[in-house]
Scaffold this motif. Sequence first.
Motif, PDB file in Angstrom:
ATOM      1  N   PRO A 276       0.811  -1.228   0.000  1.00 27.83           N
ATOM      2  CA  PRO A 276       0.000   0.000   0.000  1.00 27.83           C
ATOM      3  C   PRO A 276       0.840   1.272   0.000  1.00 27.83           C
ATOM      4  CG  PRO A 276      -0.869  -1.570   1.591  1.00 27.83           C
ATOM      5  CD  PRO A 276       0.454  -2.108   1.123  1.00 27.83           C
ATOM      6  N   ALA A 294      -6.135   2.598   0.883  1.00 28.34           N
ATOM      7  CA  ALA A 294      -4.960   1.729   0.952  1.00 28.34           C
ATOM      8  C   ALA A 294      -4.725   0.971  -0.345  1.00 28.34           C
ATOM      9  CB  ALA A 294      -5.107   0.749   2.117  1.00 28.34           C
ATOM     10  N   THR A 507      -4.781  -5.568   1.310  1.00 26.09           N
ATOM     11  CA  THR A 507      -4.099  -4.368   1.810  1.00 26.09           C
ATOM     12  C   THR A 507      -3.797  -4.485   3.295  1.00 26.09           C
ATOM     13  OG1 THR A 507      -6.236  -3.253   2.171  1.00 26.09           O
ATOM     14  CG2 THR A 507      -5.140  -2.875   0.069  1.00 26.09           C
ATOM     15  N   THR A 508      -4.703  -5.116   4.051  1.00 30.31           N
ATOM     16  CA  THR A 508      -4.491  -5.275   5.496  1.00 30.31           C
ATOM     17  C   THR A 508      -3.261  -6.124   5.773  1.00 30.31           C
ATOM     18  OG1 THR A 508      -6.867  -5.066   5.929  1.00 30.31           O
ATOM     19  CG2 THR A 508      -5.533  -6.095   7.641  1.00 30.31           C
ATOM     20  N   LEU A 511       0.187  -4.297   4.195  1.00 29.71           N
ATOM     21  CA  LEU A 511       0.702  -3.165   4.969  1.00 29.71           C
ATOM     22  C   LEU A 511       1.552  -3.664   6.128  1.00 29.71           C
ATOM     23  CD1 LEU A 511       0.780  -0.117   5.533  1.00 29.71           C
ATOM     24  CD2 LEU A 511      -1.300  -0.409   6.897  1.00 29.71           C
ATOM     25  N   ASN A 559      -7.101   0.449   9.376  1.00 29.03           N
ATOM     26  CA  ASN A 559      -7.329   1.734   8.719  1.00 29.03           C
ATOM     27  C   ASN A 559      -6.672   2.872   9.493  1.00 29.03           C
ATOM     28  OD1 ASN A 559      -8.898   0.337   6.877  1.00 29.03           O
ATOM     29  ND2 ASN A 559     -10.825   0.829   7.899  1.00 29.03           N
ATOM     30  N   TRP A 562      -2.956   2.802   8.863  1.00 26.68           N
ATOM     31  CA  TRP A 562      -2.724   3.280   7.502  1.00 26.68           C
ATOM     32  C   TRP A 562      -2.775   4.809   7.448  1.00 26.68           C
ATOM     33  CZ3 TRP A 562      -1.356   3.163   2.628  1.00 26.68           C
ATOM     34  CH2 TRP A 562      -1.973   4.007   1.704  1.00 26.68           C
ATOM     35  N   LYS A 563      -3.792   5.399   8.049  1.00 25.89           N
ATOM     36  CA  LYS A 563      -3.928   6.854   7.990  1.00 25.89           C
ATOM     37  C   LYS A 563      -2.813   7.559   8.759  1.00 25.89           C
ATOM     38  CE  LYS A 563      -8.736   7.443   6.758  1.00 25.89           C
ATOM     39  NZ  LYS A 563      -9.955   8.246   6.990  1.00 25.89           N
ATOM     40  N   THR A 566       0.308   7.387   6.401  1.00 26.62           N
ATOM     41  CA  THR A 566       0.224   8.234   5.206  1.00 26.62           C
ATOM     42  C   THR A 566       0.253   9.717   5.573  1.00 26.62           C
ATOM     43  OG1 THR A 566      -2.198   8.010   5.258  1.00 26.62           O
ATOM     44  CG2 THR A 566      -0.977   6.524   3.831  1.00 26.62           C
TER      45      THR A 566
END
Length: 577
Positions: A276, A294, A507-508, A511, A559, A562-563, A566
């Motif tokens: 991702p 992602a 994606t989970t 990552l 999530n 991920w955020k 990023t």
Amino acid sequence: MLHTTPESLQEILPFEDKESGLVITADARIDNRKSLSLKLGIEDNKYVSDSYFILKAYEKWGEKCPEKLLGDFTFAIWDENRETLFCARDHMGVKPFFYYLSDNVFLFATEIKALHALDDVPYKLNKLVAAFYLIPNSDEICSTFYEDIMRIPAAHSFRFDSSKLHIRKYWELNPNLNLKMDSDEDYIIKFRELFNEAVQCRLRSSHKIGFELSGGLDSSSIVTVSKDIINDKLPLQTFSLISEEFPESDESFYINKMVDSGGIEDNFLVVDQISPLDNMDQISWHLEQPLYSANVSFFWDLYQKMQKKDIRVLLRGYDGDSVLSHSEKYFKELFIKIKWMKLIKEICQYSENRDKDPYNVFLNQCILSVIPTPIKEHWHRFKKIRGEGDFVLNNKALNHELNLSQIYRPYKKSLINPNTAKEFHYCLIVQGAHQFAFEYNDRLAAAFSMEPRYPFFDKRLVEFCYAIPNEQKFSNGWDRMMIRRSIENLPKEIKWRSRKKFLTPVTTRNLLELELKCIEEIIYAKDHIYDKFIDPEDIKRIYSRYKSKNDDYQQSDANDVWKLITLTKWLEKGKIV
């Protein structure tokens, strides 16, 4: 400008019409050229650009001209005689428009980086938008990640004169819009007409056209109709994401059903080993913000495949579900209105179609749905279930400083409160997330000189799908019934499928497995660039759940991580203050 239509190849912008004293610049595809040519008295041929149609529409109708246009457009017209600047954005917000206004200057562009190239424009983080980025959903349609840089929202126009900005909403979906026809067949005929037109006008291109094909109802319907319209000996070029390691995410079966129907050359991309975070810096530069999804790196690689095939126009089935309606709240509506015989029938058929327990469906969609929201929120907190209003990634100081809870409340209520399927359908269609997604995808595709187009968000089709009765949207236990009934030649395995698969499991895993070092370097760093937004101890607990997949783990944990990653990397790379 990408020059993707035959008419745009002759176009030079800005264009000045010396006779009228009007100057226009635009990024536009006008779909009702034929009807406009009669009303405006101009020819509809390849030598007459879409921007010229807009300019003449303004000359005839003035500030009401956007109401007369169909298509995707953003434009600015300088009216020398009135000494005013008039700008507008299309009904759905497909084409972006950003601007900066100060006491000394007014600047506008379709990309934020063009504004930042000028010394007059500050380069400063908008903390409120960054905070909203960390919330599960938000509906901010005017602000951007950069302080003082704003956007014109979808279906809005503005006039700038004497240093004053006058903003007007020229169109909105009428919540009371209803359409009653004589028979089921009448609805089907009208839907086919509108859907075919929505697809056909988006096939106007001076270059090769590509089609995203996910195997779902939306993209498959677009491809099916496009085959009939184009009717070419050459196969359509479709592009698909697949997984070989995650059966629960792989749509190959349905994609192959479309390929087997003929007239398609599909181009597959296997996503199982794509991180991702691949190409993150490059993607963020084009997007001008942190990455929201992602799976964006998957699409980056897919768009590279399209570029190698010389694709310049891309038809997408983006969120046809919101337009067609899954008929959320329909069972609740029948329950509240005491239409219990119909409710029982529909629940039984729905449960059979989806292999679900009808008693659980009744419990979740009828009984639990009428429990007051405050009670459900307390229960969720007791069970540690993530709620829409839980700002897990916003620290308390930021929440207090920006008053996030109060700002977020209206949007939260809009999705929770509807008691009818039509009210909920309205909320889904008008949510600001669509405008954001269009901007996001516009910039991502533009990196490869492509223009994305969205047949399901044709204004005529949106109004029709919203206005028809619930029974045309949901019947015999099937949602999105209008398109299931209407699209001929669609493989039955796709037409009557009940669920779609998603790439979230890929994606989970990727990552965590492919970016473990990067994640832990950021989370466990001594100096946290993110601590103005996120409590470091909170994110460590969330990451621990994500990594261990213990009993408290939720998908929202992945999530959240991920955020965090990023946003942190974007702040570091951009050196934004």
